[in-house]
Design a protein around this motif. Structure first.
Motif, PDB file in Angstrom:
ATOM      1  N   ARG A  62       0.804  -1.222   0.000  1.00 52.27           N
ATOM      2  CA  ARG A  62       0.000   0.000   0.000  1.00 52.27           C
ATOM      3  C   ARG A  62       0.835   1.269   0.000  1.00 52.27           C
ATOM      4  O   ARG A  62       0.296   2.354  -0.211  1.00 52.27           O
ATOM      5  N   THR A  63       2.140   1.163   0.269  1.00 56.00           N
ATOM      6  CA  THR A  63       2.986   2.357   0.267  1.00 56.00           C
ATOM      7  C   THR A  63       4.402   1.989  -0.160  1.00 56.00           C
ATOM      8  O   THR A  63       4.876   0.884   0.132  1.00 56.00           O
ATOM      9  N   THR A  64       5.056   2.934  -0.821  1.00 52.32           N
ATOM     10  CA  THR A  64       6.464   2.760  -1.193  1.00 52.32           C
ATOM     11  C   THR A  64       7.371   3.562  -0.274  1.00 52.32           C
ATOM     12  O   THR A  64       8.588   3.537  -0.446  1.00 52.32           O
ATOM     13  N   ASP A  65       6.790   4.253   0.697  1.00 52.99           N
ATOM     14  CA  ASP A  65       7.576   5.091   1.607  1.00 52.99           C
ATOM     15  C   ASP A  65       8.458   4.210   2.496  1.00 52.99           C
ATOM     16  O   ASP A  65       7.936   3.399   3.274  1.00 52.99           O
ATOM     17  N   PRO A  66       9.783   4.361   2.411  1.00 51.88           N
ATOM     18  CA  PRO A  66      10.657   3.472   3.185  1.00 51.88           C
ATOM     19  C   PRO A  66      10.527   3.633   4.696  1.00 51.88           C
ATOM     20  O   PRO A  66      10.696   2.665   5.440  1.00 51.88           O
ATOM     21  N   ALA A  95      -8.461  -0.466   0.464  1.00 53.89           N
ATOM     22  CA  ALA A  95      -8.962   0.302  -0.678  1.00 53.89           C
ATOM     23  C   ALA A  95      -8.181   1.592  -0.901  1.00 53.89           C
ATOM     24  O   ALA A  95      -8.513   2.355  -1.815  1.00 53.89           O
ATOM     25  N   THR A  96      -7.168   1.852  -0.102  1.00 56.96           N
ATOM     26  CA  THR A  96      -6.438   3.108  -0.239  1.00 56.96           C
ATOM     27  C   THR A  96      -4.944   2.847  -0.300  1.00 56.96           C
ATOM     28  O   THR A  96      -4.482   1.717  -0.082  1.00 56.96           O
ATOM     29  N   SER A  97      -4.190   3.887  -0.591  1.00 57.91           N
ATOM     30  CA  SER A  97      -2.735   3.770  -0.667  1.00 57.91           C
ATOM     31  C   SER A  97      -2.120   5.148  -0.474  1.00 57.91           C
ATOM     32  O   SER A  97      -2.835   6.155  -0.368  1.00 57.91           O
ATOM     33  N   GLY A  98      -0.789   5.203  -0.427  1.00 56.37           N
ATOM     34  CA  GLY A  98      -0.096   6.479  -0.307  1.00 56.37           C
ATOM     35  C   GLY A  98      -0.431   7.227   0.960  1.00 56.37           C
ATOM     36  O   GLY A  98      -0.562   6.635   2.033  1.00 56.37           O
ATOM     37  N   GLN A  99      -0.576   8.561   0.834  1.00 59.10           N
ATOM     38  CA  GLN A  99      -0.801   9.393   2.010  1.00 59.10           C
ATOM     39  C   GLN A  99      -2.105   9.053   2.727  1.00 59.10           C
ATOM     40  O   GLN A  99      -2.174   9.102   3.955  1.00 59.10           O
TER      41      GLN A  99
END
Length: 208
Positions: free
Chosen positions: A78-82, A136-140
Motif C-alpha cells: 500500500r505504500t512505497t515510503d521506506p 482500498a487506499t494507498s499512499g498518504q
C-alpha cells in the motif's frame, strides 16, 4: 468458574487502566492519552503462579496482536515510503515476538484453548470494515489510516500492560507486560516523529 473470574477481573483491570473512558476513534491521528506507570510501581507478587489477571491480559494481548498483524502485512503493497515500511516491519517483528511469548505463557498456565476475546471489536482493534477501508487506499491516505490504527493499538496495549504490571502475579507475564509498555511507548514516540507534518518542530523533550 475460573473463566468467569478471569473475565470479571479483566473488566476491573481495563477500568483501572482507563480503557472505557470514551468512544472508539481508531482512525484518528490524535494520540490517545497514555499515562506511564509511576516509577515506584511494582507488582504485589513476582511468583510463578498465574492469577486471573495474568490469564485475562495474555488472552487480550493475543487477540489484539492477531488483529494488528494483518494491518501491518498490508504496508508493503500500500505504500512505497521506506520510513513507513521500516516502522511497520519493526512493530510487526516486536509484536510477533510478544505474541509467541503470550501464547507460550498461556500454554504454561493451561489456559483454555479458546480465546474469549476472539472476534470482539475492542479498543485498539481494527474492525473488518476498517480493514476494507485500508485495503482500498494507498499512499498518504493509507498513511493517515495506518497511523490512527497503529496509534490506537499501541496506546491501548500500553494501558492494559501497565494494569498487568500492577495487578498480575506471574513473573514472566509481568516481564512481558513491562516490555510491551517500554516498546509501545517508544513506538508511539517514533510514530509521532513519522506522522509529524512537514516543517513542524518536534516537541520538547525526547527519549534518550
Amino acid at each position: 468458574m475460573r473463566q468467569a473470574t478471569a473475565s470479571t477481573l479483566l473488566i476491573g483491570v481495563l477500568l483501572v487502566a482507563g480503557c472505557g473512558a470514551g468512544p472508539r476513534h481508531a482512525a484518528s491521528t490524535t494520540a490517545p492519552s497514555v499515562t506511564a506507570p509511576p516509577a515506584t510501581t511494582t507488582p504485589t507478587s513476582t511468583g510463578t503462579a498465574f492469577n486471573p489477571t495474568d490469564i485475562a491480559w495474555l488472552q487480550l494481548t493475543v487477540a489484539m496482536t492477531e488483529r494488528l498483524l494483518p494491518v501491518l502485512d498490508l504496508v508493503p503493497a500500500r505504500t512505497t515510503d521506506p520510513a513507513w515500511r521500516q516502522t511497520a516491519a519493526q512493530v510487526a517483528t516486536a509484536r510477533r515476538a510478544d505474541l509467541d511469548r503470550a501464547r507460550r505463557l498461556l500454554a504454561d498456565a493451561a489456559a483454555p484453548t479458546t480465546n474469549p476475546h476472539e472476534g470482539h471489536d475492542m479498543p485498539g482493534m481494527v474492525t473488518p470494515p476498517e480493514m476494507t477501508a485500508l485495503r482500498a487506499t494507498s499512499g498518504q491516505s493509507f498513511h493517515r489510516l495506518l497511523a490512527g490504527h497503529l496509534r490506537a493499538h499501541l496506546a491501548q496495549s500500553v494501558r492494559i500492560a501497565t494494569a498487568e504490571q500492577q495487578s498480575g502475579s506471574q513473573r514472566e507475564t509481568i516481564a512481558l507486560a513491562a516490555a510491551v509498555v517500554r516498546n509501545g511507548t517508544a513506538d508511539l514516540a517514533g510514530l509521532d516523529e513519522l506522522d509529524r507534518p512537514p516543517g513542524t518542530q518536534p516537541a520538547t523533550g525526547h527519549r534518550e
